[in-house]
Design a protein around this motif. Sequence first.
Motif, mmCIF file in Angstrom:
data_model
loop_
_atom_site.group_PDB
_atom_site.id
_atom_site.type_symbol
_atom_site.label_atom_id
_atom_site.label_comp_id
_atom_site.label_asym_id
_atom_site.label_seq_id
_atom_site.Cartn_x
_atom_site.Cartn_y
_atom_site.Cartn_z
ATOM 1 N N ARG A 31 59.924 -3.617 -46.638
ATOM 2 C CA ARG A 31 58.606 -4.213 -46.424
ATOM 3 C C ARG A 31 58.761 -5.713 -46.280
ATOM 4 O O ARG A 31 59.731 -6.309 -46.754
ATOM 5 C CB ARG A 31 57.660 -3.886 -47.578
ATOM 6 C CG ARG A 31 57.299 -2.419 -47.694
ATOM 7 C CD ARG A 31 56.320 -2.164 -48.826
ATOM 8 N NE ARG A 31 55.981 -0.753 -48.923
ATOM 9 C CZ ARG A 31 55.021 -0.157 -48.212
ATOM 10 N NH1 ARG A 31 54.298 -0.871 -47.358
ATOM 11 N NH2 ARG A 31 54.780 1.118 -48.357
ATOM 12 N N GLY A 32 57.765 -6.332 -45.645
ATOM 13 C CA GLY A 32 57.784 -7.761 -45.445
ATOM 14 C C GLY A 32 57.181 -8.136 -44.111
ATOM 15 O O GLY A 32 56.630 -7.288 -43.401
ATOM 16 N N ASN A 54 46.616 -9.682 -41.468
ATOM 17 C CA ASN A 54 47.366 -10.724 -42.173
ATOM 18 C C ASN A 54 46.607 -11.259 -43.386
ATOM 19 O O ASN A 54 47.192 -11.586 -44.419
ATOM 20 C CB ASN A 54 47.710 -11.863 -41.220
ATOM 21 C CG ASN A 54 48.758 -11.468 -40.195
ATOM 22 O OD1 ASN A 54 49.452 -10.461 -40.367
ATOM 23 N ND2 ASN A 54 48.884 -12.243 -39.132
ATOM 24 N N HIS A 57 47.170 -8.803 -46.045
ATOM 25 C CA HIS A 57 48.576 -8.527 -46.376
ATOM 26 C C HIS A 57 49.402 -9.808 -46.253
ATOM 27 O O HIS A 57 50.248 -9.936 -45.367
ATOM 28 C CB HIS A 57 49.143 -7.453 -45.446
ATOM 29 C CG HIS A 57 48.401 -6.146 -45.460
ATOM 30 N ND1 HIS A 57 47.238 -5.962 -44.736
ATOM 31 C CD2 HIS A 57 48.646 -4.991 -46.125
ATOM 32 C CE1 HIS A 57 46.811 -4.721 -44.950
ATOM 33 N NE2 HIS A 57 47.636 -4.113 -45.782
ATOM 34 N N ASP A 59 51.889 -10.918 -47.750
ATOM 35 C CA ASP A 59 53.338 -10.759 -47.889
ATOM 36 C C ASP A 59 53.933 -9.863 -46.809
ATOM 37 O O ASP A 59 55.149 -9.661 -46.777
ATOM 38 C CB ASP A 59 53.673 -10.169 -49.267
ATOM 39 C CG ASP A 59 53.251 -11.091 -50.408
ATOM 40 O OD1 ASP A 59 53.330 -12.326 -50.213
ATOM 41 O OD2 ASP A 59 52.838 -10.574 -51.461
ATOM 42 N N GLN A 60 53.061 -9.326 -45.946
ATOM 43 C CA GLN A 60 53.520 -8.436 -44.879
ATOM 44 C C GLN A 60 52.820 -8.809 -43.568
ATOM 45 O O GLN A 60 52.255 -7.967 -42.891
ATOM 46 C CB GLN A 60 53.247 -6.973 -45.233
ATOM 47 C CG GLN A 60 53.914 -6.514 -46.513
ATOM 48 C CD GLN A 60 53.595 -5.065 -46.830
ATOM 49 O OE1 GLN A 60 54.116 -4.139 -46.207
ATOM 50 N NE2 GLN A 60 52.728 -4.855 -47.822
ATOM 51 N N THR A 61 52.860 -10.075 -43.237
ATOM 52 C CA THR A 61 52.156 -10.562 -42.056
ATOM 53 C C THR A 61 52.815 -10.062 -40.773
ATOM 54 O O THR A 61 53.992 -9.714 -40.741
ATOM 55 C CB THR A 61 52.115 -12.094 -42.032
ATOM 56 O OG1 THR A 61 53.456 -12.596 -42.120
ATOM 57 C CG2 THR A 61 51.291 -12.626 -43.199
ATOM 58 N N THR A 321 56.518 -1.282 -43.705
ATOM 59 C CA THR A 321 55.413 -2.132 -43.252
ATOM 60 C C THR A 321 55.032 -1.790 -41.818
ATOM 61 O O THR A 321 53.838 -1.756 -41.475
ATOM 62 C CB THR A 321 55.800 -3.619 -43.354
ATOM 63 O OG1 THR A 321 56.024 -3.955 -44.716
ATOM 64 C CG2 THR A 321 54.698 -4.506 -42.791
#
Length: 422
Positions: A31-32, A54, A57, A59-61, A321
């Motif tokens: 994830r990321g 975004n 999320h 931390d998961q853009t 992700t």
Amino acid sequence: MKRALALGIAALVVTGCGTSAPEGTGTNDGRGPITFATLKDGTGTVPKLVEAWNAEHPDQTVRIIDLPEGADGQRQQLIQQAQTKSDTYDVITIDLPWNAEFAARRWVTELPREQFDVDGFFAAPLKGSEYRGKLYSIPHFTGAGMLYYRTDLLGRAGVAPPKTWAELKAACAKVLALPEAAGMSCYAGQYDKYEGLTVNFAEAVGSAGGQVTDDEGKPKLDTPAAKAGLDFLVSGFRDGTVPPDAITYKEEEGRRAFQQGKVLFHRNWAYVHALMNATDGSSAVPGKFAVTVIPGASGPGVSTLGGNNLAVSAFSKKQATAREFIKYMTSVDTQRTHAKGSAYPMTRTAIYQDPELRAKYPYLQVLQDAIVGARPRPALVRYGDASSAIQEQVYAVLGGKTTPEQALSTLQRQLAEFAQGA
């Protein structure tokens, strides 16, 4: 939808190819932040949807990477990334007929069906997202060709929208005799040597009751129906039904011809509706046209299924992700928001029943009918080779450089070779 653009209910899945499909859901299940390689969106709707993701999320853009405009350039760029096993792209946008190739080459990862709400999609796009019974992409946009026609001129001539090729030609004979139709031509599709010609050829064959390939990927071009479909295209140029310069038409050239009042009937995708109905002076036909399903040999024709799918690159290091983002982009709520911001045809059936969207896009019922009856293009691992061969042979026939019989014979042999494997 502009790419459509840019091809029955069952996908034509090849069972005899020499490569195997990816297994499992990938080894880089992280994830990321991820990237989204997709078509450039002139409406600005996709960037807004990504911004909303975004915000939720941090931390998961997601960062958008625009692919080239043309389908050939898009495919080439994606293949280059895959062949070098680059992890630059996480989520990728692929044309529906590329699904088999990308799955068989292990360029995209199998998607766990239970993680996606697949029940609400149109059957044909969803089936085309599978390879050997497994899911490798999710339908994002779909589409089917429709017949645009001049309601004002047909009304003055007392002519109903045509359901058959014979009715189309008879309608033209009456309408083009009107003083108001002076200088107009009858009909045009997309006939330049590019993917659109493959689409129009497949539609002609299907609308004559035939198939380019069967459910096993075997070519079926040595049939009377295939001959009748190609003859429809050829005769259109020879008898003047189709204007000579249509040999250079892609979607935009045909759209402009109809929009400028040069043709009475025009086959194109849904995206052109808003452009042709513009009231800013750019169109000569706003409020003077409508759409129906394309005509066929003995009744309504069969459109070639268009559309784009979202897939997870097999080389992504953040596949968890990537899958979550695909679920978000293809959910009912996101598709409804997307449809309100652009005219791209969505892949979930619920969108076509939305009262607000039906009022905004009056062609939705026709488009839904066309999608339900549409057929995908052959799901061959060597689809690019197959499409190029079709373009080469059909273009030669339309240009008078070979005969329909010779072209179909050559294609029957070539597609049989492509169906043998990678």
